[in-house]
Write an enzyme that holds these catalytic residues in place. Structure first.
Site, PDB file in Angstrom:
ATOM      1  N   LYS A  60      76.430 -17.248   3.854  1.00 45.65           N
ATOM      2  CA  LYS A  60      76.874 -18.144   4.923  1.00 45.65           C
ATOM      3  C   LYS A  60      77.106 -19.589   4.482  1.00 45.65           C
ATOM      4  O   LYS A  60      77.054 -20.518   5.284  1.00 45.65           O
ATOM      5  CB  LYS A  60      75.908 -18.126   6.133  1.00 45.65           C
ATOM      6  CG  LYS A  60      75.478 -16.763   6.606  1.00 45.65           C
ATOM      7  CD  LYS A  60      76.553 -15.716   6.621  1.00 45.65           C
ATOM      8  CE  LYS A  60      77.671 -15.933   7.588  1.00 45.65           C
ATOM      9  NZ  LYS A  60      78.782 -14.956   7.360  1.00 45.65           N
ATOM     10  N   HIS A 115      75.720 -13.281  -4.596  1.00 45.38           N
ATOM     11  CA  HIS A 115      74.652 -14.043  -3.928  1.00 45.38           C
ATOM     12  C   HIS A 115      73.374 -13.978  -4.761  1.00 45.38           C
ATOM     13  O   HIS A 115      72.314 -14.394  -4.298  1.00 45.38           O
ATOM     14  CB  HIS A 115      74.328 -13.430  -2.555  1.00 45.38           C
ATOM     15  CG  HIS A 115      75.388 -13.587  -1.510  1.00 45.38           C
ATOM     16  ND1 HIS A 115      76.148 -14.716  -1.374  1.00 45.38           N
ATOM     17  CD2 HIS A 115      75.795 -12.756  -0.516  1.00 45.38           C
ATOM     18  CE1 HIS A 115      76.974 -14.568  -0.356  1.00 45.38           C
ATOM     19  NE2 HIS A 115      76.778 -13.390   0.179  1.00 45.38           N
ATOM     20  N   SER A 145      74.818 -20.015  11.147  1.00 40.18           N
ATOM     21  CA  SER A 145      75.890 -19.077  10.800  1.00 40.18           C
ATOM     22  C   SER A 145      75.303 -17.686  10.549  1.00 40.18           C
ATOM     23  O   SER A 145      75.835 -16.669  11.002  1.00 40.18           O
ATOM     24  CB  SER A 145      76.617 -19.604   9.552  1.00 40.18           C
ATOM     25  OG  SER A 145      77.679 -18.775   9.211  1.00 40.18           O
TER      26      SER A 145
HETATM   27  P1  A3P Z   1      80.269 -20.603  10.587  1.00 34.90           P
HETATM   28  O1  A3P Z   1      79.568 -19.340  10.986  1.00 34.90           O
HETATM   29  O2  A3P Z   1      79.370 -21.807  10.710  1.00 34.90           O
HETATM   30  O3  A3P Z   1      81.553 -20.802  11.288  1.00 34.90           O
HETATM   31  P2  A3P Z   1      80.169 -17.019   4.037  1.00 34.90           P
HETATM   32  O4  A3P Z   1      81.557 -16.689   3.682  1.00 34.90           O
HETATM   33  O5  A3P Z   1      79.348 -17.549   2.902  1.00 34.90           O
HETATM   34  O6  A3P Z   1      79.490 -15.913   4.760  1.00 34.90           O
HETATM   35  O7  A3P Z   1      80.236 -18.256   5.057  1.00 34.90           O
HETATM   36  C1  A3P Z   1      80.802 -18.086   6.336  1.00 34.90           C
HETATM   37  C2  A3P Z   1      80.899 -19.465   6.958  1.00 34.90           C
HETATM   38  O8  A3P Z   1      81.963 -20.190   6.321  1.00 34.90           O
HETATM   39  C3  A3P Z   1      81.243 -19.380   8.433  1.00 34.90           C
HETATM   40  O9  A3P Z   1      80.589 -20.508   9.035  1.00 34.90           O
HETATM   41  C4  A3P Z   1      82.752 -19.541   8.391  1.00 34.90           C
HETATM   42  O10 A3P Z   1      83.329 -19.939   9.607  1.00 34.90           O
HETATM   43  C5  A3P Z   1      82.896 -20.607   7.314  1.00 34.90           C
HETATM   44  N1  A3P Z   1      84.255 -20.668   6.772  1.00 34.90           N
HETATM   45  C6  A3P Z   1      84.995 -19.665   6.271  1.00 34.90           C
HETATM   46  N2  A3P Z   1      86.219 -20.087   5.933  1.00 34.90           N
HETATM   47  C7  A3P Z   1      86.259 -21.410   6.219  1.00 34.90           C
HETATM   48  C8  A3P Z   1      87.275 -22.417   6.116  1.00 34.90           C
HETATM   49  N3  A3P Z   1      88.486 -22.146   5.670  1.00 34.90           N
HETATM   50  N4  A3P Z   1      86.951 -23.674   6.500  1.00 34.90           N
HETATM   51  C9  A3P Z   1      85.725 -23.967   6.963  1.00 34.90           C
HETATM   52  N5  A3P Z   1      84.734 -23.051   7.106  1.00 34.90           N
HETATM   53  C10 A3P Z   1      85.000 -21.790   6.740  1.00 34.90           C
END
Ligand code: A3P
Length: 306
Positions: A60, A115, A145
């Protein structure tokens, strides 16, 4: 627990997650339906090529975003839209080989995500030639998140009560264990690896500079126009609409999209919409001292200076 001694409320809340959902191997929690302890052990000898690029994150923290950026930097066909390849095929997870890829047959440069904590990655990464990009995010936003993600991740234990989820997070009883351990480990051992640290917040504030930093680290020279293309296609709204870049191609056995999406809000400071003042203070009381020793200035609000 002995008779007559009442456990602390927070200890009760953070009770051990069920083995149905998580198993612990060498100090780290993994998802049992996606990986085995034997496979994790086998990764120690996974053959690394000098040209390999690893994206390492705690869950996340902006993994999918950074996967997209890496793919856009490396693949012209992704940038110009002539290739229809999913991010999970472009930048697959090393430890969660959900597409059963033969990693040895992949052409160089191979892009991977992981991870894993620093001590479980292939030992070949320690010769300092292959590159690692570590993306960190402020842990309150990570936790929020994670909490929402747990609802749509089919094989995660759904913890409805946010207070309970927070205690699990603070005690590291979640997938990939304690955020502090993950980031501290990678920072303390940075000298063993060829590693670039970035934060989600710096990407959010100035994506162009972050992309340039990544390109410089990777030794990739893109034209102004190509850089602008990467930045444009790595935007939250663009990614959310593109099925190649939002994980919606994942099996519904893994994610239930009726309960949420991978790209949820994509902001800095969303934790304030869920955490109470008391919860935020409790969080700080557990995390602050160790966080202050990390070589990052974390940003807790989109308006904070970096
Ligand atoms: P949120 O749940 O706070 O919106 P991961 O890929 O490590 O699981 O992280 C997911 C988080 O990264 C989510 O956060 C997601 O919305 C955010 N995210 C993914 N793509 C993004 C982008 N282009 N710009 C900003 N945040 C992004």
């Amino acid at each position: 627990m002995t008779f007559g001694t009442l456990p602390q409320t927070n200890e009760v809340l953070a009770m051990q997650p069920s083995e149905k959902y998580l198993f612990k191997h060498k100090g780290n929690y993994f998802q049992p339906d996606l990986v085995t302890a034997e496979y994790i052990d086998s990764l120690e000898d996974f053959e690394i090529r000098d040209s390999d690029v690893f994206l390492v994150t705690y869950p996340k923290s902006g993994t999918i975003w950074s996967q997209n950026i890496l793919s856009l930097i490396h693949h012209e066909g992704h940038r110009d839209g002539t290739e229809d390849t999913d991010l999970l095929d472009r930048v697959p997870f090393l430890e969660y080989n959900i597409r059963n890829m033969d990693f040895d047959k992949r052409p160089s440069p191979r892009l991977f995500s992981s991870h894993l904590p620093y001590y479980l990655v292939p030992k070949g990464l320690r010769n300092g030639r292959a590159k690692i990009i570590y993306v960190a995010r402020n842990p309150k936003d990570v936790m929020i998140s994670f909490y929402h993600f747990s609802k749509c991740a089919v094989k995660f234990e759904e913890v409805e009560d946010f207070g309970v989820f927070m205690e699990r997070f603070l005690s590291g009883k979640v997938l990939d264990s304690l955020w502090l351990d993950h980031i501290e480990g990678w920072c303390a051992h940075r000298g063993d690896f060829n590693i670039l640290f970035l934060t989600y917040e710096e990407m959010k504030k100035d994506l162009g500079s972050a992309v340039l930093k990544i390109c410089n680290f990777l030794g990739k020279r893109l034209s102004e126009e190509e850089l602008a293309d990467v930045v444009e296609k790595a935007g939250f709204d663009k990614m959310k609409m593109d099925r190649r870049t939002n994980y919606t191609t994942l099996s519904t056995d893994i994610l239930d999209f009726s309960k949420g999406t991978f790209l949820r809000k994509g902001t800095v400071g969303d934790w304030k919409n869920t955490m109470t003042v008391a919860q935020s203070e409790r969080f700080d009381s557990v995390f602050k001292e160790r966080m202050d020793k990390l070589p990052f200035k974390f940003c807790w609000d989109i308006n904070d200076e970096l």
